[in-house]
Design a protein around this motif. Structure first.
Motif, PDB file in Angstrom:
ATOM      1  N   ASP A   1      -9.500 129.596  -3.477  1.00 42.92           N
ATOM      2  CA  ASP A   1      -9.786 130.702  -2.363  1.00 42.92           C
ATOM      3  C   ASP A   1     -10.477 131.776  -2.781  1.00 42.92           C
ATOM      4  O   ASP A   1     -10.702 132.318  -3.423  1.00 42.92           O
ATOM      5  CB  ASP A   1      -8.188 131.185  -2.464  1.00 42.92           C
ATOM      6  N   ARG A   2     -10.554 132.438  -1.113  1.00 35.65           N
ATOM      7  CA  ARG A   2     -12.436 133.281  -0.975  1.00 35.65           C
ATOM      8  C   ARG A   2     -11.282 134.678  -2.344  1.00 35.65           C
ATOM      9  O   ARG A   2     -12.504 135.130  -2.225  1.00 35.65           O
ATOM     10  CB  ARG A   2     -11.749 133.444   0.479  1.00 35.65           C
ATOM     11  N   PHE A   3     -10.354 134.630  -2.010  1.00 39.53           N
ATOM     12  CA  PHE A   3      -9.799 136.534  -3.015  1.00 39.53           C
ATOM     13  C   PHE A   3      -8.923 136.105  -3.772  1.00 39.53           C
ATOM     14  O   PHE A   3      -9.334 136.523  -4.586  1.00 39.53           O
ATOM     15  CB  PHE A   3      -9.378 137.035  -1.583  1.00 39.53           C
ATOM     16  N   GLN A   4      -7.671 135.115  -3.548  1.00 40.02           N
ATOM     17  CA  GLN A   4      -6.773 134.839  -4.615  1.00 40.02           C
ATOM     18  C   GLN A   4      -7.299 134.523  -6.223  1.00 40.02           C
ATOM     19  O   GLN A   4      -8.109 133.386  -5.815  1.00 40.02           O
ATOM     20  CB  GLN A   4      -5.678 133.938  -4.205  1.00 40.02           C
ATOM     21  N   VAL A   5      -7.293 134.664  -7.109  1.00 40.04           N
ATOM     22  CA  VAL A   5      -7.822 134.535  -8.115  1.00 40.04           C
ATOM     23  C   VAL A   5      -6.503 133.513  -9.377  1.00 40.04           C
ATOM     24  O   VAL A   5      -6.972 132.022  -9.239  1.00 40.04           O
ATOM     25  CB  VAL A   5      -8.098 135.626  -9.328  1.00 40.04           C
ATOM     26  N   GLN A   6      -5.662 133.743  -9.166  1.00 37.05           N
ATOM     27  CA  GLN A   6      -4.551 133.327  -9.862  1.00 37.05           C
ATOM     28  C   GLN A   6      -3.500 132.267  -8.415  1.00 37.05           C
ATOM     29  O   GLN A   6      -2.399 131.749  -8.966  1.00 37.05           O
ATOM     30  CB  GLN A   6      -3.632 133.957 -10.784  1.00 37.05           C
ATOM     31  N   GLY A   7      -3.873 132.813  -7.512  1.00 35.33           N
ATOM     32  CA  GLY A   7      -3.394 132.269  -6.146  1.00 35.33           C
ATOM     33  C   GLY A   7      -2.809 133.034  -5.475  1.00 35.33           C
ATOM     34  O   GLY A   7      -2.561 134.304  -5.571  1.00 35.33           O
ATOM     35  N   PRO A   8      -1.771 132.253  -4.419  1.00 36.01           N
ATOM     36  CA  PRO A   8      -2.260 131.710  -3.935  1.00 36.01           C
ATOM     37  C   PRO A   8      -3.843 130.736  -3.385  1.00 36.01           C
ATOM     38  O   PRO A   8      -4.160 131.801  -2.732  1.00 36.01           O
ATOM     39  CB  PRO A   8      -1.235 131.136  -2.763  1.00 36.01           C
ATOM     40  N   TYR A   9      -3.600 129.596  -3.340  1.00 37.19           N
ATOM     41  CA  TYR A   9      -4.594 129.153  -3.188  1.00 37.19           C
ATOM     42  C   TYR A   9      -4.691 128.085  -1.735  1.00 37.19           C
ATOM     43  O   TYR A   9      -3.219 127.865  -0.605  1.00 37.19           O
ATOM     44  CB  TYR A   9      -5.231 128.156  -4.290  1.00 37.19           C
ATOM     45  N   THR A  10      -6.027 128.545  -1.123  1.00 36.79           N
ATOM     46  CA  THR A  10      -6.007 127.692  -0.300  1.00 36.79           C
ATOM     47  C   THR A  10      -6.525 126.059  -0.343  1.00 36.79           C
ATOM     48  O   THR A  10      -6.167 125.271   0.975  1.00 36.79           O
ATOM     49  CB  THR A  10      -7.212 128.128   1.034  1.00 36.79           C
ATOM     50  N   TYR A  11      -7.500 125.944  -0.976  1.00 39.16           N
ATOM     51  CA  TYR A  11      -7.853 124.485  -1.021  1.00 39.16           C
ATOM     52  C   TYR A  11      -7.753 123.865  -2.525  1.00 39.16           C
ATOM     53  O   TYR A  11      -7.624 124.516  -3.195  1.00 39.16           O
ATOM     54  CB  TYR A  11      -9.809 124.527  -1.189  1.00 39.16           C
ATOM     55  N   TRP A  12      -7.404 122.933  -2.117  1.00 36.08           N
ATOM     56  CA  TRP A  12      -7.039 121.760  -2.891  1.00 36.08           C
ATOM     57  C   TRP A  12      -7.490 120.302  -3.053  1.00 36.08           C
ATOM     58  O   TRP A  12      -7.984 119.985  -2.378  1.00 36.08           O
ATOM     59  CB  TRP A  12      -5.492 121.418  -2.657  1.00 36.08           C
ATOM     60  N   GLY A  13      -8.315 120.049  -4.300  1.00 37.12           N
ATOM     61  CA  GLY A  13      -8.362 118.470  -4.903  1.00 37.12           C
ATOM     62  C   GLY A  13      -7.509 117.451  -4.689  1.00 37.12           C
ATOM     63  O   GLY A  13      -6.402 118.153  -4.546  1.00 37.12           O
ATOM     64  N   ARG A  14      -7.877 116.231  -4.707  1.00 35.26           N
ATOM     65  CA  ARG A  14      -6.413 115.484  -4.990  1.00 35.26           C
ATOM     66  C   ARG A  14      -5.660 115.158  -6.390  1.00 35.26           C
ATOM     67  O   ARG A  14      -4.559 114.670  -6.501  1.00 35.26           O
ATOM     68  CB  ARG A  14      -6.918 114.388  -4.371  1.00 35.26           C
ATOM     69  N   GLY A  15      -6.326 115.625  -7.300  1.00 31.64           N
ATOM     70  CA  GLY A  15      -5.644 115.845  -8.735  1.00 31.64           C
ATOM     71  C   GLY A  15      -6.269 114.632  -9.808  1.00 31.64           C
ATOM     72  O   GLY A  15      -7.030 113.578  -9.167  1.00 31.64           O
ATOM     73  N   THR A  16      -6.166 114.755 -11.046  1.00 30.69           N
ATOM     74  CA  THR A  16      -6.555 113.913 -11.875  1.00 30.69           C
ATOM     75  C   THR A  16      -5.773 113.577 -13.321  1.00 30.69           C
ATOM     76  O   THR A  16      -5.026 114.875 -13.320  1.00 30.69           O
ATOM     77  CB  THR A  16      -7.923 114.378 -12.665  1.00 30.69           C
ATOM     78  N   GLN A  17      -4.902 112.906 -13.227  1.00 27.72           N
ATOM     79  CA  GLN A  17      -4.562 112.185 -14.204  1.00 27.72           C
ATOM     80  C   GLN A  17      -4.251 112.588 -15.810  1.00 27.72           C
ATOM     81  O   GLN A  17      -5.133 112.019 -16.525  1.00 27.72           O
ATOM     82  CB  GLN A  17      -3.686 110.900 -14.033  1.00 27.72           C
ATOM     83  N   VAL A  18      -3.732 113.597 -16.211  1.00 29.28           N
ATOM     84  CA  VAL A  18      -3.868 113.292 -17.873  1.00 29.28           C
ATOM     85  C   VAL A  18      -2.327 113.344 -18.768  1.00 29.28           C
ATOM     86  O   VAL A  18      -1.598 113.590 -17.925  1.00 29.28           O
ATOM     87  CB  VAL A  18      -4.634 114.888 -17.828  1.00 29.28           C
ATOM     88  N   THR A  19      -2.912 111.802 -19.456  1.00 24.80           N
ATOM     89  CA  THR A  19      -1.976 111.433 -19.690  1.00 24.80           C
ATOM     90  C   THR A  19      -1.513 111.787 -21.935  1.00 24.80           C
ATOM     91  O   THR A  19      -2.996 110.901 -22.190  1.00 24.80           O
ATOM     92  CB  THR A  19      -1.496 110.251 -19.380  1.00 24.80           C
ATOM     93  N   VAL A  20      -0.965 112.057 -22.566  1.00 22.15           N
ATOM     94  CA  VAL A  20      -0.705 111.982 -23.545  1.00 22.15           C
ATOM     95  C   VAL A  20      -0.145 111.551 -24.606  1.00 22.15           C
ATOM     96  O   VAL A  20       1.142 111.665 -24.276  1.00 22.15           O
ATOM     97  CB  VAL A  20      -1.031 113.596 -23.851  1.00 22.15           C
ATOM     98  N   SER A  21      -0.506 110.840 -25.272  1.00 23.35           N
ATOM     99  CA  SER A  21       0.661 110.060 -26.042  1.00 23.35           C
ATOM    100  C   SER A  21       1.047 110.045 -27.516  1.00 23.35           C
ATOM    101  O   SER A  21      -0.834 111.227 -27.360  1.00 23.35           O
ATOM    102  CB  SER A  21      -0.381 108.177 -26.298  1.00 23.35           C
ATOM    103  N   SER A  22       2.296 110.213 -27.959  1.00 26.78           N
ATOM    104  CA  SER A  22       2.453 111.195 -29.419  1.00 26.78           C
ATOM    105  C   SER A  22       2.166 110.139 -30.499  1.00 26.78           C
ATOM    106  O   SER A  22       1.586 108.982 -30.192  1.00 26.78           O
ATOM    107  CB  SER A  22       4.361 111.436 -28.589  1.00 26.78           C
TER     108      SER A  22
END
Length: 120
Positions: free
Chosen positions: A99-120
């Motif tokens: 975001d142009r101004f907000q450090v901790q949100g709310p955010y204006t621009y977003w990526g599509r995401g990346t999956q993180v999977t942690v197995s036990s």
């Protein structure tokens, strides 16, 4: 064309580490505060970490403090999330946001995401 593109997700064993990257396609993002958020299955999206425009200030959710580190390389127009001591509770889709101004949100621009999977 996506403005923010995440990479670096994958499958890792508990206790392991991963580094996520968020590459911005436009130079203007190099001066924007940016953050990482995540969303686990069946849960709401939650704040993970954020960094101000010059990298001098960083912010973390209590759940990741001491384990995750956010940083940015302005020359590469990229923000990173170094994750260590991962647990299955860290399994989620991780999103980069800005975001142009907000450090901790709310955010204006977003990526599509990346999956993180942690197995036990």
């Amino acid at each position: 064309q996506a403005l923010l593109v995440e990479s670096g997700g994958g499958l890792v064993q508990a206790g392991g580490s991963l580094r996520l990257s968020c590459a911005a396609s436009e130079r203007t993002f190099s001066d924007y505060p940016m953050g990482w958020l995540r969303q686990a299955p069946g849960k709401e999206r939650e704040f993970v970490a954020a960094i101000n425009w010059n990298g001098a200030n960083t912010y973390y959710a209590d759940s990741v403090k001491g384990r995750f580190t956010i940083s940015r390389d302005k020359a590469k127009n990229t923000v990173y999330l170094q994750m260590s001591s991962l647990t299955p509770a860290d399994t989620a889709v991780y999103y980069c946001a800005a975001d142009r101004f907000q450090v901790q949100g709310p955010y204006t621009y977003w990526g599509r995401g990346t999956q993180v999977t942690v197995s036990s």
